[in-house]
Write a protein that holds these residues in place. Structure first.
Motif, short mmCIF file in Angstrom:
data_model
loop_
_atom_site.label_atom_id
_atom_site.label_comp_id
_atom_site.label_asym_id
_atom_site.label_seq_id
_atom_site.Cartn_x
_atom_site.Cartn_y
_atom_site.Cartn_z
N TYR A 38 4.81 -18.45 16.31
CA TYR A 38 4.69 -17.04 15.93
C TYR A 38 4.15 -16.13 17.02
N TYR A 39 3.81 -16.67 18.17
CA TYR A 39 3.22 -15.83 19.21
C TYR A 39 4.14 -14.67 19.59
N LYS A 40 5.38 -14.96 19.89
CA LYS A 40 6.30 -13.92 20.34
C LYS A 40 6.50 -12.86 19.26
N ARG A 41 6.59 -13.27 18.01
CA ARG A 41 6.77 -12.34 16.90
C ARG A 41 5.54 -11.45 16.74
N LEU A 42 4.35 -12.06 16.80
CA LEU A 42 3.12 -11.30 16.65
C LEU A 42 2.90 -10.36 17.84
N TYR A 43 3.27 -10.82 19.02
CA TYR A 43 3.15 -9.97 20.20
C TYR A 43 4.09 -8.77 20.10
N GLY A 44 5.32 -9.01 19.66
CA GLY A 44 6.27 -7.92 19.52
C GLY A 44 5.80 -6.88 18.52
N ARG A 53 -1.20 -4.30 26.67
CA ARG A 53 -0.69 -5.62 26.29
C ARG A 53 -1.79 -6.67 26.28
N GLU A 54 -2.82 -6.49 27.12
CA GLU A 54 -3.92 -7.46 27.14
C GLU A 54 -4.70 -7.41 25.84
N VAL A 55 -4.84 -6.22 25.28
CA VAL A 55 -5.52 -6.08 23.99
C VAL A 55 -4.75 -6.83 22.92
N VAL A 56 -3.44 -6.69 22.93
CA VAL A 56 -2.60 -7.38 21.94
C VAL A 56 -2.75 -8.89 22.10
N LYS A 57 -2.69 -9.39 23.34
CA LYS A 57 -2.83 -10.82 23.58
C LYS A 57 -4.20 -11.32 23.12
N ASP A 58 -5.26 -10.54 23.40
CA ASP A 58 -6.60 -10.93 22.98
C ASP A 58 -6.70 -11.01 21.46
N CYS A 59 -6.07 -10.05 20.79
CA CYS A 59 -6.12 -10.02 19.33
C CYS A 59 -5.41 -11.24 18.74
N ILE A 60 -4.29 -11.63 19.33
CA ILE A 60 -3.57 -12.80 18.85
C ILE A 60 -4.41 -14.06 19.05
N GLN A 61 -4.99 -14.19 20.24
CA GLN A 61 -5.81 -15.38 20.51
C GLN A 61 -7.02 -15.42 19.59
N ASP A 62 -7.68 -14.27 19.41
CA ASP A 62 -8.85 -14.21 18.52
C ASP A 62 -8.46 -14.55 17.09
N LEU A 63 -7.27 -14.12 16.68
CA LEU A 63 -6.80 -14.40 15.32
C LEU A 63 -6.69 -15.91 15.09
N VAL A 86 0.06 -9.55 8.46
CA VAL A 86 -1.03 -8.76 7.88
C VAL A 86 -2.27 -8.87 8.75
N SER A 87 -2.58 -10.09 9.17
CA SER A 87 -3.82 -10.33 9.91
C SER A 87 -3.82 -9.67 11.28
N ILE A 88 -2.69 -9.72 12.00
CA ILE A 88 -2.67 -9.13 13.34
C ILE A 88 -2.73 -7.61 13.24
N ARG A 89 -2.11 -7.04 12.23
CA ARG A 89 -2.17 -5.58 12.06
C ARG A 89 -3.61 -5.14 11.80
N ARG A 90 -4.31 -5.85 10.92
CA ARG A 90 -5.68 -5.51 10.60
C ARG A 90 -6.60 -5.72 11.79
N ARG A 91 -6.35 -6.78 12.56
CA ARG A 91 -7.19 -7.07 13.71
C ARG A 91 -7.04 -5.99 14.78
#
Length: 207
Positions: A38-44, A53-63, A86-91
């Motif tokens: 799901y990484y690519k989907r969540l990143y997109g 983009r670094e913020v997005v990557k950090d949010c995915i890793q933290d999630l 839902v989780s990545i949007r909220r994060r």
């Protein structure tokens, strides 16, 4: 991100639900497979809310780190994909609020340059008429409201129904249906919807 525990089977062959169950039992490999899946989907999706983009990557890793830390108490969702969206949007919303990019009462901005991410090139007939409609679509979508753009993205790219979109965006199902209908109406009396139905024949606009 996660190291593999000893396993006798290939995680790649398991369903999302099976992987979720296994990681709750302490299998790092299972969560690693979900992260890879799901990484690519969540990143997109996350990139639509932040140009950093670094913020997005950090949010995915933290999630995924948070999911791992809470594995003994976290529930098993009906849809792993929906849970993660839902989780990545909220994060990202929480991260932007903490960084003072927006107030708690504000909404996330949705980047209107989403159409390039849609799998149009593999779904439409390669002729001049189809290319014309795609060009028109690229011109029209940025004219929609941010919420309408996000709903179009979730509906036709993520293939979510209205109930799932409502959960992701924290809206009522009726509000989603109304926003989707208005968006399609604004896009030139449903010729756009007809094109999308050609590209995604399994989608029902009223579902």
């Amino acid at each position: 991100m996660f190291r593999s525990s000893s396993q006798n089977h290939s995680s790649e062959s398991l369903t999302d639900a099976a992987l979720w169950h296994n990681f709750k039992e302490g299998d790092e490999l299972a969560l690693g497979e979900l992260a890879q899946r799901y990484y690519k989907r969540l990143y997109g999706y996350g990139s639509k809310f932040s140009r950093d983009r670094e913020v997005v990557k950090d949010c995915i890793q933290d999630l995924f780190l948070e999911i791992w830390d809470k594995r003994t108490t976290i529930s098993e969702p009906d849809s792993v994909k929906l849970y993660l969206l839902v989780s990545i949007r909220r994060r990202i919303f929480r991260r932007k609020t903490e960084d003072k990019w927006l107030e708690q009462s504000e909404e996330l901005d949705f980047d209107s340059t989403l159409i390039g991410d849609l799998p149009i090139e593999t779904a439409i007939i390669e002729d001049e008429t189809s290319r014309y409609y795609v060009r028109k679509l690229q011109q029209l979508i940025p004219q929609l409201t941010r919420r309408q753009q996000e709903i179009i993205y979730l509906r036709f790219y993520e293939n979510l129904d209205n109930e799932a979109i409502a959960e992701v965006m924290s809206l009522s199902r009726g509000a989603v249906a109304n926003l989707l209908w208005r968006a399609l109406k604004e896009l030139k009396d449903y010729w756009y919807a007809g094109l999308l139905l050609l590209m995604w024949p399994g989608i029902s606009l009223l579902k």
